[in-house]
Design an enzyme around this catalytic site. Structure first.
Site, PDB file in Angstrom:
ATOM      1  N   PHE A   1       0.878  -1.170   0.000  1.00  0.00           N
ATOM      2  CA  PHE A   1       0.000   0.000   0.000  1.00  0.00           C
ATOM      3  C   PHE A   1       0.913   1.216   0.000  1.00  0.00           C
ATOM      4  CE2 PHE A   1      -2.203   3.629   1.382  1.00  0.00           C
ATOM      5  CZ  PHE A   1      -3.573   3.441   1.248  1.00  0.00           C
ATOM      6  N   GLU A   2       0.863   1.977  -1.075  1.00  0.00           N
ATOM      7  CA  GLU A   2       1.539   3.267  -1.082  1.00  0.00           C
ATOM      8  C   GLU A   2       0.849   4.163  -2.093  1.00  0.00           C
ATOM      9  OE1 GLU A   2       5.695   3.017  -2.120  1.00  0.00           O
ATOM     10  OE2 GLU A   2       5.292   2.320  -4.141  1.00  0.00           O
ATOM     11  N   ILE A   3       0.777   5.430  -1.756  1.00  0.00           N
ATOM     12  CA  ILE A   3       0.235   6.448  -2.645  1.00  0.00           C
ATOM     13  C   ILE A   3       1.310   7.509  -2.782  1.00  0.00           C
ATOM     14  CG2 ILE A   3      -1.572   8.176  -2.985  1.00  0.00           C
ATOM     15  CD1 ILE A   3      -3.457   6.424  -1.371  1.00  0.00           C
TER      16      ILE A   3
END
Length: 315
Positions: free
Chosen positions: A202-204
């Protein structure tokens, strides 16, 4: 994909972009296009961006694979995993199909999202000038990156740390070994890197950061060492060290209201009212919830990053 659509994207209809080193079959395209509330697009990764470079010494590479397999290191014997880590470290943001976008949300197989998103994280990033967002922070397996920090130190010395604002970056998050709470970190590192990293399933992120000259210089210096293949450098520690050094710490955001799981770890909002409000299907006290587990670096982020300011103390 269905989980993320149900919990978030059905309300915003953002595009889905699928990248692969081999062509997608028609069944996959049909199913994912039907699942997407926004547009779905597909691209083939160029071989030169995916395959290991010709300058890698094949004898040393095969020896590294065998040694890591003998040590039972996770994905230690996998060639494709190494390609994936190098691609996600230095090439995903160069794909032409992404040229039209300013931000990305990395979505991996086998991830489940437990709660409705209470906001649009892209809007939060843009309005608050955030460049990188994470949910889980934990320790890396040192056996996969034994010489990574040495390469980072060489890079900093060679560049005179020109691109690293040491007064305002999150260097402490990746280098501090002091107490936090009532304990030390669970792992003992053989270098000045404390092994903390943001979990990149999970990374933005702001694509302009990864496209920047300072990030590309950083990646290409590390890549020249061959550690993606002679060892098993992951994109998670590479991204984490890069953003901790090259961004200001207040340009990094912890999305602590979001809940998700990628085996074997997950996270769930601790506040009861949030779990009700966001229709969460998770238990913050479940053993799989990593936030306050001894292998989590979240308390380190609160103390040395830009998280819970009430935990900071005067120096």
């Amino acid at each position: 994909m269905r989980s993320l659509e149900d919990r978030f994207n059905k309300d915003f209809q953002y595009d889905w972009t699928f990248l692969n080193d081999v062509p997608f079959d028609e069944e996959f395209i049909e199913a994912t296009t039907a699942m997407a509330s926004g547009n779905a697009q597909y691209a083939l990764i160029p071989a030169e961006d995916w395959n290991r470079p010709s300058w890698i010494n094949e004898t040393l590479f095969e020896e590294a694979l065998q040694l890591m397999e003998e040590k039972n290191i996770l994905y230690g014997g996998s060639k494709s995993y190494r390609n994936m880590c190098r691609f996600n470290s230095g090439f995903f943001f160069r794909q032409k199909i992404l040229d039209q976008y300013d931000y990305y949300f990395r979505v991996e197989p086998d991830v489940e999202y437990f709660c409705d998103f209470p906001y649009d994280p892209f809007k939060v990033m843009r309005q608050n000038n955030k460049k990188y967002g994470f949910v889980i922070a934990m320790y890396e397996y040192e056996d996969t990156i034994p010489s990574l920090w040495e390469a980072v130190e060489e890079y900093l010395e060679e560049t005179k740390s020109r691109d690293a604002d040491m007064e305002n970056n999150a260097f402490g998050f990746i280098s501090n070994f002091d107490f936090f709470g009532k304990s030390f970190g669970v792992l003992d590192s053989n270098s000045d890197y404390n092994l903390c990293h943001f979990w990149t399933n999970f990374e933005i992120g702001d694509l302009s950061f990864f496209r920047s000259e300072k990030y590309i210089k950083f990646f290409e210096y590390l890549d020249s060492k061959g550690g993606f293949y002679y060892e098993r450098w992951g994109d998670a520690p590479v991204h984490s060290i890069a953003v901790s050094l090259l961004l200001k710490r207040d340009e990094i955001i912890h999305f602590d209201e979001l809940g998700y799981k990628h085996m074997p770890f997950g996270t769930c909002p601790s506040a009861h009212y949030l779990r009700l409000q966001q229709r969460c299907l998770c238990d913050s006290n479940h053993p799989d919830n990593i936030d306050l587990n001894v292998i989590s670096c979240l308390r380190r982020w609160w103390k040395d990053g830009s998280g819970k300011y009430f935990l900071k103390h005067d120096s």
